[in-house]
Motif scaffolding. Structure first.
Motif, PDB file in Angstrom:
ATOM      1  N   THR A 282     -18.936  -4.865   6.267  1.00  5.53           N
ATOM      2  CA  THR A 282     -19.656  -3.564   6.221  1.00  5.53           C
ATOM      3  C   THR A 282     -19.530  -2.989   4.813  1.00  5.53           C
ATOM      4  N   ALA A 283     -20.593  -2.464   4.299  1.00  9.15           N
ATOM      5  CA  ALA A 283     -20.585  -1.874   2.942  1.00  9.15           C
ATOM      6  C   ALA A 283     -21.545  -0.686   2.886  1.00  9.15           C
ATOM      7  N   GLN A 284     -21.292   0.143   1.986  1.00 12.65           N
ATOM      8  CA  GLN A 284     -22.149   1.346   1.805  1.00 12.65           C
ATOM      9  C   GLN A 284     -22.555   1.426   0.327  1.00 12.65           C
ATOM     10  N   THR A 285     -23.831   1.719   0.110  1.00 10.84           N
ATOM     11  CA  THR A 285     -24.292   1.895  -1.280  1.00 10.84           C
ATOM     12  C   THR A 285     -23.782   3.233  -1.817  1.00 10.84           C
ATOM     13  N   SER A 286     -23.625   3.259  -3.135  1.00  7.56           N
ATOM     14  CA  SER A 286     -23.182   4.514  -3.778  1.00  7.56           C
ATOM     15  C   SER A 286     -24.286   5.557  -3.675  1.00  7.56           C
ATOM     16  N   PRO A 287     -23.873   6.792  -3.437  1.00  4.89           N
ATOM     17  CA  PRO A 287     -24.896   7.838  -3.364  1.00  4.89           C
ATOM     18  C   PRO A 287     -25.505   8.093  -4.746  1.00  4.89           C
ATOM     19  N   SER A 288     -26.665   8.679  -4.795  1.00  8.77           N
ATOM     20  CA  SER A 288     -27.275   9.070  -6.095  1.00  8.77           C
ATOM     21  C   SER A 288     -26.917  10.516  -6.380  1.00  8.77           C
ATOM     22  N   PRO A 289     -26.825  10.868  -7.634  1.00  6.94           N
ATOM     23  CA  PRO A 289     -26.462  12.253  -7.989  1.00  6.94           C
ATOM     24  C   PRO A 289     -27.610  13.208  -7.676  1.00  6.94           C
ATOM     25  N   VAL A 290     -27.218  14.479  -7.552  1.00  4.81           N
ATOM     26  CA  VAL A 290     -28.237  15.500  -7.296  1.00  4.81           C
ATOM     27  C   VAL A 290     -29.148  15.592  -8.506  1.00  4.81           C
ATOM     28  N   ARG A 291     -30.310  16.184  -8.304  1.00  4.25           N
ATOM     29  CA  ARG A 291     -31.294  16.337  -9.358  1.00  4.25           C
ATOM     30  C   ARG A 291     -31.509  17.811  -9.654  1.00  4.25           C
ATOM     31  N   ASN A 292     -31.942  18.049 -10.885  1.00  2.00           N
ATOM     32  CA  ASN A 292     -32.295  19.419 -11.307  1.00  2.00           C
ATOM     33  C   ASN A 292     -31.158  20.408 -11.080  1.00  2.00           C
ATOM     34  N   LEU A 293     -29.974  19.990 -11.407  1.00  2.00           N
ATOM     35  CA  LEU A 293     -28.830  20.880 -11.253  1.00  2.00           C
ATOM     36  C   LEU A 293     -28.950  22.028 -12.269  1.00  2.00           C
ATOM     37  N   SER A 294     -28.793  23.264 -11.801  1.00  2.00           N
ATOM     38  CA  SER A 294     -28.825  24.443 -12.708  1.00  2.00           C
ATOM     39  C   SER A 294     -27.666  25.361 -12.365  1.00  2.00           C
ATOM     40  N   LEU A 295     -27.258  26.116 -13.386  1.00  2.00           N
ATOM     41  CA  LEU A 295     -26.155  27.068 -13.236  1.00  2.00           C
ATOM     42  C   LEU A 295     -26.512  28.286 -14.058  1.00  2.00           C
ATOM     43  N   SER A 296     -26.655  29.423 -13.426  1.00  2.00           N
ATOM     44  CA  SER A 296     -27.087  30.643 -14.142  1.00  2.00           C
ATOM     45  C   SER A 296     -26.201  31.797 -13.744  1.00  2.00           C
ATOM     46  N   SER A 297     -26.130  32.744 -14.697  1.00  2.00           N
ATOM     47  CA  SER A 297     -25.255  33.894 -14.461  1.00  2.00           C
ATOM     48  C   SER A 297     -25.959  34.980 -13.698  1.00  2.00           C
ATOM     49  N   GLY A 298     -27.268  34.973 -13.779  1.00  2.00           N
ATOM     50  CA  GLY A 298     -27.999  36.001 -13.062  1.00  2.00           C
ATOM     51  C   GLY A 298     -27.746  37.391 -13.615  1.00  2.00           C
ATOM     52  N   ARG A 299     -27.421  37.449 -14.902  1.00  2.00           N
ATOM     53  CA  ARG A 299     -27.159  38.718 -15.578  1.00  2.00           C
ATOM     54  C   ARG A 299     -25.934  39.429 -15.036  1.00  2.00           C
ATOM     55  N   SER A 300     -25.160  38.702 -14.264  1.00  2.00           N
ATOM     56  CA  SER A 300     -23.919  39.292 -13.770  1.00  2.00           C
ATOM     57  C   SER A 300     -22.786  38.667 -14.565  1.00  2.00           C
ATOM     58  N   SER A 301     -21.863  39.507 -14.980  1.00  2.00           N
ATOM     59  CA  SER A 301     -20.837  39.010 -15.867  1.00  2.00           C
ATOM     60  C   SER A 301     -19.733  38.267 -15.133  1.00  2.00           C
ATOM     61  N   ALA A 302     -19.694  38.301 -13.766  1.00  2.00           N
ATOM     62  CA  ALA A 302     -18.601  37.635 -13.045  1.00  2.00           C
ATOM     63  C   ALA A 302     -19.114  36.626 -12.016  1.00  2.00           C
ATOM     64  N   VAL A 303     -20.407  36.257 -12.097  1.00  2.00           N
ATOM     65  CA  VAL A 303     -21.012  35.403 -11.067  1.00  2.00           C
ATOM     66  C   VAL A 303     -21.804  34.309 -11.753  1.00  2.00           C
ATOM     67  N   LEU A 304     -21.722  33.088 -11.133  1.00  2.00           N
ATOM     68  CA  LEU A 304     -22.591  31.983 -11.525  1.00  2.00           C
ATOM     69  C   LEU A 304     -23.257  31.449 -10.266  1.00  2.00           C
ATOM     70  N   HIS A 305     -24.565  31.218 -10.357  1.00  2.00           N
ATOM     71  CA  HIS A 305     -25.333  30.718  -9.206  1.00  2.00           C
ATOM     72  C   HIS A 305     -25.754  29.292  -9.512  1.00  2.00           C
ATOM     73  N   ALA A 306     -25.278  28.334  -8.634  1.00  2.00           N
ATOM     74  CA  ALA A 306     -25.594  26.918  -8.803  1.00  2.00           C
ATOM     75  C   ALA A 306     -26.703  26.536  -7.829  1.00  2.00           C
ATOM     76  N   SER A 307     -27.636  25.698  -8.288  1.00  2.00           N
ATOM     77  CA  SER A 307     -28.727  25.174  -7.403  1.00  2.00           C
ATOM     78  C   SER A 307     -29.091  23.789  -7.890  1.00  2.00           C
ATOM     79  N   TRP A 308     -29.622  23.005  -6.947  1.00  2.00           N
ATOM     80  CA  TRP A 308     -29.987  21.631  -7.318  1.00  2.00           C
ATOM     81  C   TRP A 308     -31.001  21.086  -6.334  1.00  2.00           C
ATOM     82  N   ALA A 309     -31.572  19.965  -6.637  1.00  2.00           N
ATOM     83  CA  ALA A 309     -32.453  19.224  -5.708  1.00  2.00           C
ATOM     84  C   ALA A 309     -31.643  18.090  -5.101  1.00  2.00           C
TER      85      ALA A 309
END
Length: 997
Positions: free
Chosen positions: A86-113
């Motif tokens: 039994t074997a499993q293929t390696s997963p593929s990495p996420v796409r379109n990864l982004s990280l934004s502060s959203g104009r907040s000085s203590a927050v980062l918002h991560a999103s990806w495909a």
């Protein structure tokens, strides 16, 4: 079955799997492979491999999917063995990864495909970039595509790693992002000096960078731009302009984010003005403040005028920042001021103070100087004036002032120890700092002291009295007095005189009367106590006193007139110098004559009539009467001891009398001297007369009005000798010019004596007129010295002699000759001795042919010849003979002569041709002046040729001779008229030239 040791790997590829196995023992004939989804049993891919293959790639698989792979090995004898893995293929990495502060000085918002393929879920790891510390760790479901990180640090960079999980494999994607920076708080901008500002703030950790921009608001330019790392909480801006407004803008930066922050405005400290001075202005009661503008800027100057020592502000004035002076008007006179100049920039100030200055003070008013009746003190007073104090000066007028100072508040001062009776000048000025007002002046006198030693004396005068006194120890302006008649107490005279008067004379008084004088000293309006003195005027002497012979024998009658004024009595005194006895008679004031009897004849008597008044006497002149005197005998007049004196002597013949010696110039008979000599004197020296003059002397014997003259005597004063006698020779021999200067006084003439030096012959005398100053002595011996004396003569008297020595010029030698005695090296000189004398002869022989030195000989005065030897042959010489007497010389004319030349040597003859003979020779010593060549026909002795040649000739060719003929040749060396010849040499000319050829 046989184990194949299956292994599966993806080698980093998420869509492939590599299956590897071991060959079974004994090998295999091939392999078959089947891949299916785990649990589905449905093959998805089949494959086969040869007997030597031990691996196989499955491509086109789904990432993160679990697969089941079965491997069947085909063995020998149709056997198979299978094994599943039994074997499993390696997963593929996420796409379109982004990280934004959203104009907040203590927050980062991560999103990806989502990644392609299958996954078990996601794992999120958030790291702080600077510290590399894991900040957040989260596992989320596979269908989640966003995630919010909060509570972060502002303005920090974070790294997010999103891993896709599939079995034990994962595929990661990373991204970096900043949180928005936060704005620092409590921003302050304050000056630390005139050229620096310190900026400080708090809460600066929320920004990675701080961006500082400093603006110069005056010039609207950016002065400094600065970026500072996180953690900096202050910064000092250097090298700024003093007194200038700056604005600091602060912004926070973190990655791509910039957030504008607060700003602050302030000024640098202004520089204080320098050289602040406060001094006098042109206008009265004004002060001008000046200062030097410092570097930098300022909004304005605040100029504060401070009054008094406590510096109380009295005026505040603002002026623009480019001003450097201001004038304060309308200030109080005589007050102390200072000024503070403050440079103002924003809320900051920089001050400088001046030293104190004063306004010009006003002079005090109401100035007075009072004596208060004292001779030694004066009280000065004045009204109070504004100022620091007073400068007082008191001195006698027109003398240097003596100053003293008083502090303000004092309005009077008493001067003590002053000089009585003196006018004092008082000056008072108000002093304020360095200024002194113009002085207020007043004058007053100290009371004078009474005069001292007042006396009243007639000084022998009958109509006047002289008052004299000595001034007091100190001064006064003058004196006042009143003269009274003592007996009647009637006022006679008032008088006032200046202080330089020490006496005064009252005229037109009555002779012989007593007066009293009262006097006081004055000084300005003041008078001293009165002093008094008394005296009589001198009585007048009786007038018209006469003494005449009376009819009675041996009697004299005295008569006189009463003079004006008062007289107490008369006193008569009769006496004779010849007799010690005298007669004294006192008579009443109304008696005017008296007769004396019993007197001796032939004697001079004197009568004096004296008027008495009080203690004073006034006597008449003496009245006298004589018997006739006898004349003097043996009057003699001789020269005195000096040229300006005469000695007069005589013999008295008896009797009592005086003598009057009268001196007159004999030619004019006018009397120039009257000398009275007393009885008993028989000689007299008359001085101060003119030397060399003729005088007449007559002596008169006197006895009252009777006179008897002596015989007249004539005498001379001795004349003065001539001055500066000089005897010098004249241009011709045998004469001397004698010069002298006329001495003071008179004379009848001059007498000169001339004596030849060393001669015993009598002196030769010569007379010259009284106005002469020179004479020429002729017919003297040349070259002879004479001793000359000269006297001034007056009558039978001579002056002292004046002498000098003079020498005549010597005579030149005569008949000078220079002869050649036939020698080539000698010359003979002779001459005749001239008349007169000489010290020696100076003989010089000059060579005229060569530049050789001259020969000089000094010979005795009697020498008459000299022979010159060792001279050059054939040369021309000149001789001169000079007679020398002292410094005087007389030379003969020059005489020239030649020495004989030497005959030519080595004469040789030759015949160059049939018609010529050539003669050659050599010169001896310097040669000759010239040469003469002669040729003779030997047979006939006839002269065949003659040639005169120069001194440089050494050969000569005789031409046009007869061939084959004997000739005789001689060559002469010539020098002036002299010559010397060679012997004759004979030679034959050639035969004809063509025969010879």
């Amino acid at each position: 079955g046989t184990l194949l040791n299956l292994s599966v790997s993806d080698h980093g590829r998420s869509d492939s799997l590599l299956l590897s196995w071991d060959a079974p023992e004994g090998g295999a004939e091939g392999y078959s492979l089947a891949l299916s989804s785990l649990g589905s049993g449905t093959p998805l891919q089949n494959g086969s491999a040869g007997p030597n293959i031990t691996s196989f790639w499955f491509h086109g698989l789904t990432p993160g999917m679990c697969y089941e792979i079965e491997v069947t090995a085909m063995l020998a004898c149709m056997e198979t063995t299978s094994q599943t893995v039994t074997a499993q293929t390696s997963p593929s990495p996420v796409r379109n990864l982004s990280l934004s502060s959203g104009r907040s000085s203590a927050v980062l918002h991560a999103s990806w495909a989502h990644a392609h393929g299958q996954r078990d879920g996601y794992h999120l790891a958030l790291y702080h970039s600077d510290s590399q510390m894991l900040v957040r760790n989260a596992s989320i479901l596979p269908n989640t595509s966003t995630f919010l990180f909060d509570g972060l640090l502002s303005g920090s960079e974070y790294a997010l790693k999103v891993s896709t999980l599939a079995g034990s494999s994962q595929a990661s994607t990373s991204i970096h992002q900043w949180t928005a920076p936060s704005i620092p708080s409590q921003l302050r901008l304050s000056p630390s000096s005139s050229t620096s500002l310190v900026a400080s703030w708090a809460d600066a950790a929320g920004a990675a960078w701080l961006h500082l921009v400093l603006h110069n608001l005056l010039t609207q330019t950016v002065t400094t731009t600065l970026s500072a790392r996180r953690g900096l909480t202050s910064y000092t801006f250097q090298h700024l302009q003093p007194g200038t407004q700056y604005r600091l803008e602060l912004s926070s930066m973190a990655g791509p984010y910039t957030v504008g922050g607060p700003n602050a405005t302030t000024w640098t400290y202004p520089l204080s003005p320098s050289n602040v001075t406060l001094g006098s202005a042109e206008e009265q009661s004004s002060l001008q403040a000046r200062w030097s503008t410092p570097e930098g800027e300022r909004d304005f100057y605040l100029v504060t005028l401070q009054e008094g020592e406590d510096g109380a502000p009295t005026r505040n004035i603002s002026v623009s920042g480019d001003n450097d002076q201001i004038t304060f008007h309308g200030l109080s006179p005589g007050k102390q001021y200072s000024v503070q100049v403050t440079a103002v920039a924003g809320s900051y100030q920089a001050s400088a103070h001046s030293t104190a200055a004063w306004t010009q003070p006003l002079a005090p008013s109401g100035v007075s100087l009072s004596s208060q009746g004292s001779p030694y003190s004066l009280v000065a007073s004045w009204e109070e004036a504004m100022g620091e104090g007073y400068m007082l000066a008191l001195s006698p007028k027109d003398l240097p002032m003596k100053n003293s100072s008083l502090l303000r508040g004092v309005t009077n001062f008493t001067y003590k120890g002053l000089q009585p009776g003196t006018l004092y000048l008082f000056e008072v000025s108000t002093v304020a700092g360095p200024y002194t007002s113009s002085p207020r002046r007043t004058t007053n006198w100290t009371y004078p002291l009474p005069l001292e030693q007042l006396t009243l004396s007639n000084q022998g005068h009958s109509t006047s009295l002289q008052a004299s006194w000595r001034a007091g120890p100190t001064g006064s302006t003058g004196y006042t007095g009143t003269l009274w008649e003592t007996k009647s107490q009637e006022r006679v005279r008032n008088m006032t005189v200046g202080n330089n008067w020490m006496n005064v004379t009252f005229e037109d008084l009555i002779p012989g009367r007593q007066y009293t004088l009262e006097m006081a000293a004055m000084a300005g309006p003041y008078r001293s106590p009165v002093r008094s003195a008394t005296d009589w005027t001198h009585p007048l002497a009786p007038a018209g006193v006469t003494l005449t012979n009376t009819r009675q024998p041996l009697g004299l009658s005295a008569f006189w007139d009463k003079a004006a004024g008062d007289v107490d009595q008369f006193h008569l005194q009769l006496y004779s110098k010849s007799h010690p006895t005298q007669r004294n008679i006192s008579l009443g004031p109304n008696t005017h004559n008296f007769t004396f009897l019993g007197l001796s004849p032939g004697i001079q008597y004197f009568l004096k009539v004296t008027a008495l008044a009080g203690p004073y006497r006034s006597s008449s002149h003496f009245a006298t009467e004589w018997t006739y005197p006898l004349s003097l005998a043996n009057v003699s007049v001789q020269p005195g001891q000096r040229p300006q004196e005469l000695h007069v002597s005589w013999v008295e013949s008896g009797g009592g009398r005086d003598h009057l010696v009268q001196l007159s110039v004999a030619e004019s008979l006018s009397i120039i001297r009257n000398v009275s000599v007393p009885r008993g004197v028989t000689q007299l020296d008359l001085e101060g007369l003119l030397p060399g003059s003729r005088y007449r002397v007559e002596i008169i014997s006197q006895a009252g009005p009777h006179r008897t003259s002596s015989q007249t005597a004539i005498g001379y004063t001795v004349p003065l000798p001539p001055l500066s006698l000089l005897a010098s020779p004249v241009s011709t021999a045998g004469a001397l010019a004698v010069h002298w200067e006329t001495p003071p006084g008179q004379r009848d003439g001059y007498l000169l004596s001339m004596q030849e030096e060393g001669s015993s012959a009598p002196a030769r005398n010569l007379e010259a007129g009284k106005d002469s100053t020179n004479v020429t002595l002729a017919q003297l011996e040349p070259g002879t010295c004479y001793f000359i004396e000269i006297w001034a003569v007056a009558g039978p008297y001579r002056s002292l002699p004046k002498n000098a020595t003079g020498c005549t010029v010597p005579a030149a030698p005569t008949n000078l000759s220079l002869t050649n005695t036939g020698s080539s090296s000698e010359l003979y000189t002779c001459w005749n001795n001239p008349p007169g004398r000489r010290d020696h002869y100076h003989v010089v022989l000059y060579s005229l042919s060569t530049q050789s030195r001259e020969q000089v000989q000094t010979l005795s005065p009697d020498a008459q010849n000299i022979t010159w030897t060792h001279l050059e042959a054939g040369s021309r010489f000149a001789v001169q003979v000079t007679a020398v007497k002292g410094s005087f010389k007389t030379s003969s004319a020059n005489i020239t002569q030649w020495t004989y030349p030497l005959a030519p040597a080595n004469l040789t003859l030759g015949s160059p041709s049939a018609s010529t003979l050539q003669a050659s020779w050599a010169a001896m010593e310097r040669g000759a002046e010239g040469y003469v060549a002669d040729v003779y026909d030997t047979a006939s002795s006839s002269h065949a040729g003659h040639m005169m040649l120069g001194g440089d000739a050494r050969s000569h060719i005789f031409r046009n001779l007869s061939p084959g003929t004997h000739y005789s040749v001689s060559v002469r060396a010539t020098a002036g008229p002299f010559y010397t010849s060679t012997p004759n040499f004979t030679h034959c000319t050639r035969e004809c030239d063509d025969l010879l050829a």
